[in-house]
Every structure is written in structure tokens, then in C-alpha cells.
Design an enzyme around this catalytic site. Structure first.
Site, mmCIF file in Angstrom:
data_model
loop_
_atom_site.group_PDB
_atom_site.id
_atom_site.type_symbol
_atom_site.label_atom_id
_atom_site.label_comp_id
_atom_site.label_asym_id
_atom_site.label_seq_id
_atom_site.Cartn_x
_atom_site.Cartn_y
_atom_site.Cartn_z
ATOM 1 N N LYS A 38 4.491 -5.670 -1.682
ATOM 2 C CA LYS A 38 5.450 -6.787 -1.609
ATOM 3 C C LYS A 38 4.617 -7.941 -2.238
ATOM 4 O O LYS A 38 4.219 -8.840 -1.778
ATOM 5 C CB LYS A 38 5.799 -7.302 -0.458
ATOM 6 C CG LYS A 38 7.407 -7.574 -0.205
ATOM 7 C CD LYS A 38 7.922 -7.952 1.000
ATOM 8 C CE LYS A 38 9.339 -8.228 0.895
ATOM 9 N NZ LYS A 38 10.548 -7.538 0.436
ATOM 10 N N GLU A 51 15.782 1.603 -6.224
ATOM 11 C CA GLU A 51 16.054 0.676 -5.257
ATOM 12 C C GLU A 51 16.584 -0.448 -6.063
ATOM 13 O O GLU A 51 16.730 -0.325 -7.389
ATOM 14 C CB GLU A 51 15.192 0.380 -4.356
ATOM 15 C CG GLU A 51 13.865 -0.235 -4.892
ATOM 16 C CD GLU A 51 12.759 -1.137 -3.900
ATOM 17 O OE1 GLU A 51 13.375 -1.339 -2.929
ATOM 18 O OE2 GLU A 51 11.770 -0.845 -4.243
ATOM 19 N N ARG A 84 2.389 -3.847 6.762
ATOM 20 C CA ARG A 84 2.969 -4.041 5.322
ATOM 21 C C ARG A 84 2.210 -4.958 4.403
ATOM 22 O O ARG A 84 1.802 -4.702 3.265
ATOM 23 C CB ARG A 84 4.481 -4.097 5.060
ATOM 24 C CG ARG A 84 4.932 -3.704 3.689
ATOM 25 C CD ARG A 84 6.279 -3.601 3.691
ATOM 26 N NE ARG A 84 6.947 -4.985 3.963
ATOM 27 C CZ ARG A 84 8.179 -4.874 4.132
ATOM 28 N NH1 ARG A 84 9.103 -3.925 4.063
ATOM 29 N NH2 ARG A 84 9.068 -6.128 4.320
HETATM 30 C C1 LIG Z 1 11.484 -6.567 0.729
HETATM 31 C C2 LIG Z 1 12.065 -5.576 0.124
HETATM 32 C C3 LIG Z 1 12.958 -4.684 0.644
HETATM 33 C C4 LIG Z 1 13.556 -4.697 1.899
HETATM 34 O O1 LIG Z 1 12.563 -4.730 3.054
HETATM 35 P P1 LIG Z 1 12.829 -5.155 4.431
HETATM 36 O O2 LIG Z 1 11.527 -4.861 5.143
HETATM 37 O O3 LIG Z 1 14.072 -4.481 5.030
HETATM 38 O O4 LIG Z 1 13.143 -6.712 4.239
HETATM 39 C C5 LIG Z 1 13.229 -3.815 -0.040
HETATM 40 N N1 LIG Z 1 13.019 -3.682 -1.568
HETATM 41 C C6 LIG Z 1 12.409 -4.497 -2.158
HETATM 42 C C7 LIG Z 1 11.719 -4.346 -3.440
HETATM 43 C C8 LIG Z 1 11.801 -5.621 -1.220
HETATM 44 O O5 LIG Z 1 11.008 -6.730 -1.958
#
Ligand SMILES: *Cc1c(COP(=O)(O)O)cnc(C)c1O
Length: 339
Positions: free
Chosen positions: A183, A219, A81
Site C-alpha cells: 500500500k 483488481e 501489511r
Molecule cells: C486498500 C486496498 C484494497 C482493500 O484492502 P482492505 O484491506 O480490504 O481494505 C484493495 N486494493 C487496493 C489496491 C487497495 O489499496
């Protein structure tokens, strides 16, 4: 010897540990990388990260298992990722094998900070990268730093596993064809106002809708969402502007292969959420947090749980944390042991 820390009462905060991993990118290549005791960073006042937020990050955890091993959970997926984030931000890729090696080395060097089994605390790992040389015209940096530090943490939400309340904000998180699926630090900078505003009004988090139509569930600012239908199907929003949570992908696998439940990743109209029986947020930091109420401009949808959390949510939580803590057998390749 484990550090003298009150593991059971840890919050979700930063505690400086002994070592972090650092590698620098210069003249088109990464250096060898090393563990460092230096927690401070010195760089140009004009660094690209400081001017144009050229930075991305990851988050994962290390645990002490029931039989005393130190492990971490699916670091290969964080590596992949981060590669996607770097490509979208015109940053050099940090190779997957090196990322995993950095994770294992950093945990090993800080093993005394990995909370003991049964304390509810874990070691949170934060890999990240940023453009470090002076950039004044808008363009990518030439030099970068990859860094990975760790910090022991307790629960993400105060109050542990009590069901939280979300609100549907007037702000958007991610534009179509934007950066919602990576991210990137910039996604979080612009979410800060929305989260402060939500907290000021007594909500734990914002539940964002898709910004193009404001009709479908996406989300929250830092976690994906799962719902459970009245006939025990686990459903989660499908969208190109959602961050692909590793916890959510793991939970869907667990639901299907460990619990024998049907799972669906599909568009979820906001109108449908009143028909579900359970709702929860999922992400590395909190694993799975039950949602008790969603407020949309005065209109409320509530989920009633007998023991503070939904029945399926609880099973998913127990199964996934059972895998992470070594109480249950893990699918092939999910657990990396630190020796
Ligand atoms: C990091 C994050 C998540 C969760 O991802 P994981 O890999 O499960 O930790 C979900 N939504 C957002 C916006 C994030 O930044």
C-alpha cells in the site's frame, strides 16, 4: 457525548477529529509516540516524501456494535501489511504491538466521533508513514513520521449499494515485480489519471488486467474483486501484483466457514468473467459493492440482480458486517474492543 454530526448523511470525506497519534523516527529509533491535537505537519521543503513519494498507508475502521461497544476489525493484519509496505519502500518498521496500541488509543481518544450503531456510518482510521528529512539524491530518508488520524465516514460510493459499472482501462496498475502488493502512495498517485478518465466517461472504477499479458483479471484502483460462479463458488484472482485485501481474506473465510460455500483463489482469465453470476468489489472503505457491468472497449459483460445486488454477495455482506457490528459471533481474534 457523541458529536453533533448528521451521521446518516455523511459522505466519504475528511472531517477533522480531536486527536491523532504521532511518533517520530530519528537516529535509528522510534520515540515514545503520543496523541496530539495538532493536525498540521511542518517539514523540510526537501522531505523525501515530497520529492520521491516515500510513503505508505493503511485503512481500517472502528464501529459501534449492536450492544453499544466500540470495536475495530483485525488491526493486527493492517499492522502486518504496513510492515511489508515499509520493508519494500526501505522505511523503518513500526512494530505491530505499537501499531495496534496506536489504533486503540486513537479510537478511544475520539470515541465521540465513532458513529452510533445503525447509522450506516463508521470511523475510518488512516495510519501512514513518510520520510520527513531532506533528501535530494535518490535514496531513503533517515527520519520518518508514523501518524494515525481518523474521520467519520458514510458510504464510499455515492448511491450506496447500487450496482456499479467498471471499465477495463488502457492503463496498467502494477508491474510484475513492482509495488502492486504493497500500500504505497505511489500506486495511487499514478492511478489518479485513470480514475479521473474513468469518471469522465461515466464509469465508477477501473478494472485492471495483469500488465504482463493483459489477459487476467487483477483488481480495481482501491479494491479487490470477487466473483460468484453459477454453482455458487466464490472465486477471487490470485496474483503477486494484487494488494492483499483484508476484507477479501475475511470474506473468503466467511464464505467457507459461515456460509458453507466453496472458495477458490486462482488465476481468472478475463475471458471467463462472462460465465460468472455475480461480481463485487471488496475493501475496507466500501466493504462489498456489487458490480452490474464491466465494459471493455465497447464489449459489455453484465450481471443481473433482482434486488440490486447478488444473492451470495448480499449474504457475504450481511455476515461480514454482522461480525463487525457484533450481531454475529466473530472468529477468534477478529474483533478488538476499545475500553
Ligand atoms: C486498500 C486496498 C484494497 C482493500 O484492502 P482492505 O484491506 O480490504 O481494505 C484493495 N486494493 C487496493 C489496491 C487497495 O489499496
Amino acid at each position: 457525548m457523541k458529536k453533533d454530526i448528521d451521521w446518516k448523511n455523511l459522505g466519504f470525506g475528511y472531517i477533522k477529529t480531536d486527536y491523532r497519534y504521532v511518533s517520530n523516527f530519528k537516529d535509528g529509533k522510534w520515540d515514545e509516540g503520543e496523541l496530539s491535537t495538532e493536525d498540521m505537519i511542518t517539514m523540510s521543503e526537501c522531505a523525501c516524501v515530497l520529492q520521491y513519494a516515500q510513503t505508505c498507508f493503511e485503512g481500517l475502521k472502528a464501529y459501534t456494535t449492536v450492544d453499544g461497544r466500540t470495536v475495530c476489525f483485525r488491526p493486527d493484519l493492517n499492522a502486518e501489511r504496513m510492515i511489508q509496505s515499509c520493508e519494500r519502500l526501505e522505511m523503518p518498521v513500526f512494530p505491530k504491538e505499537r501499531f495496534i496500541d496506536a489504533v486503540l488509543k486513537t479510537v478511544k481518544a475520539n470515541v465521540d466521533f465513532v458513529p452510533p450503531y445503525g447509522t450506516g456510518a463508521t470511523l475510518y482510521l488512516r495510519p501512514y508513514m513518510f520520510g520527513s528529512d531532506a533528501i535530494i539524491g535518490v535514496k531513503p530518508a533517515h527520519e520518518y513520521q508514523f501518524r494515525l488520524f481518523c474521520t467519520p465516514v458514510g458510504p464510499y460510493f455515492k448511491g450506496g449499494t447500487e450496482a456499479i459499472t467498471l471499465r477495463v482501462p488502457d492503463f496498467d496498475r502494477a508491474a510484475p515485480h513492482g509495488t502492486g502488493h504493497v500500500k504505497a502512495g505511489l500506486n495511487y498517485a499514478m492511478s489518479l489519471h485513470a480514475i479521473v478518465d474513468a469518471h469522465n466517461q461515466g464509469y465508477s472504477e477501473n478494472m485492471y488486467l495483469d500488465s504482463a499479458t493483459r489477459t487476467n483479471v487483477e483488481e480495481t484502483g482501491g479494491a479487490n474483486i470477487i466473483f460468484v460462479t453459477k454453482d455458487n463458488k466464490v472465486v477471487t484472482p490470485k496474483s503477486t501484483t494484487i494488494l492483499p485485501s483484508i476484507t477479501r481474506r475475511s470474506l473468503l473465510y466467511v464464505a467457507e466457514h459461515y456460509l458453507g460455500l466453496q472458495v477458490e483463489e486462482r488465476v481468472i482469465p478475463y475471458e471467463e468473467i462472462k460465465d460468472f453470476r455475480e461480481c463485487a468489489l471488496c475493501g475496507t472503505a466500501a466493504v462489498l459493492s456489487p458490480v452490474g457491468k464491466i465494459v471493455n472497449h465497447g464489449e459489455e459483460v453484465t450481471y443481473k440482480y433482482e434486488n440490486g445486488t447478488g444473492e451470495i454477495t448480499q449474504k457475504l455482506y450481511e455476515t461480514l458486517t454482522g461480525i463487525q457490528m457484533g450481531r454475529l459471533e466473530a472468529p477468534e481474534g477478529w474483533i478488538y474492543e476499545i475500553k
